[in-house]
Design a protein around this motif. Sequence first.
Motif, PDB file in Angstrom:
ATOM      1  N   VAL A   6       0.912  -1.068  -0.004  1.00 51.29           N
ATOM      2  CA  VAL A   6      -0.022  -0.010  -0.060  1.00 51.29           C
ATOM      3  C   VAL A   6       0.936   1.176   0.051  1.00 51.29           C
ATOM      4  O   VAL A   6       1.796   1.453   0.888  1.00 51.29           O
ATOM      5  N   TYR A   7       0.499   2.320  -1.180  1.00 51.24           N
ATOM      6  CA  TYR A   7       1.479   3.295  -1.075  1.00 51.24           C
ATOM      7  C   TYR A   7       0.685   4.592  -0.623  1.00 51.24           C
ATOM      8  O   TYR A   7      -0.544   4.611  -0.862  1.00 51.24           O
ATOM      9  N   ASN A   8       1.573   5.599  -0.254  1.00 46.41           N
ATOM     10  CA  ASN A   8       0.898   6.897  -0.115  1.00 46.41           C
ATOM     11  C   ASN A   8       1.155   7.662  -1.374  1.00 46.41           C
ATOM     12  O   ASN A   8       1.867   7.212  -2.576  1.00 46.41           O
ATOM     13  N   GLU A  13       5.813   3.318   0.048  1.00 48.59           N
ATOM     14  CA  GLU A  13       5.385   2.114   0.698  1.00 48.59           C
ATOM     15  C   GLU A  13       4.988   2.393   2.222  1.00 48.59           C
ATOM     16  O   GLU A  13       5.802   2.631   3.246  1.00 48.59           O
ATOM     17  N   VAL A  14       3.699   2.225   2.611  1.00 50.72           N
ATOM     18  CA  VAL A  14       3.340   2.539   4.134  1.00 50.72           C
ATOM     19  C   VAL A  14       2.800   1.155   4.897  1.00 50.72           C
ATOM     20  O   VAL A  14       2.818   1.234   6.136  1.00 50.72           O
ATOM     21  N   GLU A  15       2.398   0.040   4.070  1.00 50.65           N
ATOM     22  CA  GLU A  15       1.964  -1.073   4.703  1.00 50.65           C
ATOM     23  C   GLU A  15       1.936  -2.055   3.645  1.00 50.65           C
ATOM     24  O   GLU A  15       2.009  -2.079   2.409  1.00 50.65           O
ATOM     25  N   LYS A  16       1.498  -3.288   4.069  1.00 50.38           N
ATOM     26  CA  LYS A  16       0.919  -4.335   2.952  1.00 50.38           C
ATOM     27  C   LYS A  16      -0.394  -4.977   3.488  1.00 50.38           C
ATOM     28  O   LYS A  16      -0.595  -4.785   4.946  1.00 50.38           O
ATOM     29  N   LYS A 122       0.067  -4.856 -11.763  1.00 50.05           N
ATOM     30  CA  LYS A 122      -0.541  -3.547 -12.369  1.00 50.05           C
ATOM     31  C   LYS A 122      -1.555  -2.826 -11.497  1.00 50.05           C
ATOM     32  O   LYS A 122      -2.361  -1.860 -11.670  1.00 50.05           O
ATOM     33  N   LEU A 123      -1.811  -3.673 -10.255  1.00 49.07           N
ATOM     34  CA  LEU A 123      -2.605  -3.131  -9.331  1.00 49.07           C
ATOM     35  C   LEU A 123      -1.967  -2.383  -8.195  1.00 49.07           C
ATOM     36  O   LEU A 123      -1.110  -2.927  -7.567  1.00 49.07           O
ATOM     37  N   ILE A 124      -2.202  -1.035  -8.053  1.00 44.41           N
ATOM     38  CA  ILE A 124      -1.685  -0.064  -7.226  1.00 44.41           C
ATOM     39  C   ILE A 124      -2.565   0.225  -6.176  1.00 44.41           C
ATOM     40  O   ILE A 124      -3.566   1.062  -6.372  1.00 44.41           O
ATOM     41  N   VAL A 125      -2.321  -0.088  -4.846  1.00 42.81           N
ATOM     42  CA  VAL A 125      -3.275   0.349  -3.891  1.00 42.81           C
ATOM     43  C   VAL A 125      -2.696   1.460  -3.044  1.00 42.81           C
ATOM     44  O   VAL A 125      -1.507   1.652  -2.718  1.00 42.81           O
ATOM     45  N   VAL A 126      -3.685   2.583  -3.043  1.00 39.05           N
ATOM     46  CA  VAL A 126      -3.084   3.537  -2.201  1.00 39.05           C
ATOM     47  C   VAL A 126      -3.839   4.046  -0.793  1.00 39.05           C
ATOM     48  O   VAL A 126      -5.023   3.526  -0.744  1.00 39.05           O
ATOM     49  N   ASP A 127      -3.266   4.370   0.128  1.00 37.93           N
ATOM     50  CA  ASP A 127      -3.947   4.356   1.669  1.00 37.93           C
ATOM     51  C   ASP A 127      -4.801   5.313   1.330  1.00 37.93           C
ATOM     52  O   ASP A 127      -6.023   4.967   1.977  1.00 37.93           O
ATOM     53  N   GLU A 128      -4.931   6.436   0.831  1.00 42.01           N
ATOM     54  CA  GLU A 128      -6.001   7.566   0.630  1.00 42.01           C
ATOM     55  C   GLU A 128      -5.676   8.405  -0.567  1.00 42.01           C
ATOM     56  O   GLU A 128      -4.486   8.921  -0.792  1.00 42.01           O
ATOM     57  N   HIS A 188      -7.265   0.362 -19.535  1.00 42.45           N
ATOM     58  CA  HIS A 188      -6.076   1.224 -19.168  1.00 42.45           C
ATOM     59  C   HIS A 188      -5.075   0.008 -18.328  1.00 42.45           C
ATOM     60  O   HIS A 188      -5.462  -1.061 -18.099  1.00 42.45           O
ATOM     61  N   ASP A 189      -3.807   0.536 -18.632  1.00 37.90           N
ATOM     62  CA  ASP A 189      -2.728  -0.068 -18.042  1.00 37.90           C
ATOM     63  C   ASP A 189      -2.487  -0.547 -16.620  1.00 37.90           C
ATOM     64  O   ASP A 189      -2.301  -1.828 -16.257  1.00 37.90           O
ATOM     65  N   SER A 190      -3.288   0.362 -15.694  1.00 38.50           N
ATOM     66  CA  SER A 190      -2.935   0.189 -14.381  1.00 38.50           C
ATOM     67  C   SER A 190      -3.983   0.634 -13.624  1.00 38.50           C
ATOM     68  O   SER A 190      -5.050   1.234 -14.334  1.00 38.50           O
ATOM     69  N   LEU A 191      -4.433  -0.297 -12.508  1.00 37.15           N
ATOM     70  CA  LEU A 191      -5.616   0.212 -11.632  1.00 37.15           C
ATOM     71  C   LEU A 191      -5.322   0.787 -10.344  1.00 37.15           C
ATOM     72  O   LEU A 191      -4.542   0.050  -9.531  1.00 37.15           O
ATOM     73  N   VAL A 192      -5.266   2.076 -10.119  1.00 33.30           N
ATOM     74  CA  VAL A 192      -5.172   2.563  -8.755  1.00 33.30           C
ATOM     75  C   VAL A 192      -6.271   2.659  -7.989  1.00 33.30           C
ATOM     76  O   VAL A 192      -7.269   3.196  -8.465  1.00 33.30           O
ATOM     77  N   ILE A 193      -6.154   1.861  -6.803  1.00 36.28           N
ATOM     78  CA  ILE A 193      -7.453   1.690  -6.015  1.00 36.28           C
ATOM     79  C   ILE A 193      -6.979   2.065  -4.875  1.00 36.28           C
ATOM     80  O   ILE A 193      -6.015   1.891  -4.234  1.00 36.28           O
TER      81      ILE A 193
END
Length: 206
Positions: A6-8, A13-16, A122-128, A188-193
């Motif tokens: 999980v990225y900010n 990276e801030v966590e998994k 290609k799945l990019i998880v964002v904290d907020e 889309h190439d990436s999924l930012v969620i």
Amino acid sequence: MATVAVYNTDGKEVEKIDLSDNIFGVEINENIVHKAVVTILANNRQGTQSAKTRSEVSGGGKKPWRQKGTGHARQGSTRSPQWTGGGVVFAPKPRDYSQKLNKREKQIALFSVLSSKVQDNKLIVVDELNLEAPKTAAFVKVLDNLKAESALVVTKDKNDNVVLSARNIPAVDTTISSTINVYDILKHDSLVITKDAVKAIEEVYA
């Protein structure tokens, strides 16, 4: 169970977190994914095109010349398809192009494309994604930090600042977790969620 970082918004990276294998770790079914995409595109067609056949165009009631003796081919009307201003052969008419896909097939297709993004990293998880104001430049910087040029940005609920910031960025679209669909993900190439959107999806299909 797949584990992703999980990225900010700075790209650090801030966590998994662990992802549900029932949604993000299924075997990819290309046949149903294709069927889902065809259904979505068909349902988006308006089906309002229309042209007139020879029976619908005006004029042409009189035979243009006599049947024999003129040297011309025989003609019965100036509104036949071969004449300028004539009717259209097999003219398109308004119709409904919509197709149906049952609920289980929709789920399989969605799970397949989500799983493919995980497999391809290609799945990019964002904290907020909390933007103070709708600023395109600021959002471009966030995407650069996440290394996502062509991306579908998914939030749990509608975020006006995110929507307004992203709408002028080429190859970037936004949606919410409850309306996410197969075609938008594949486009889309990436999924930012966001992290809460991941949890929302897992809760819906738990």
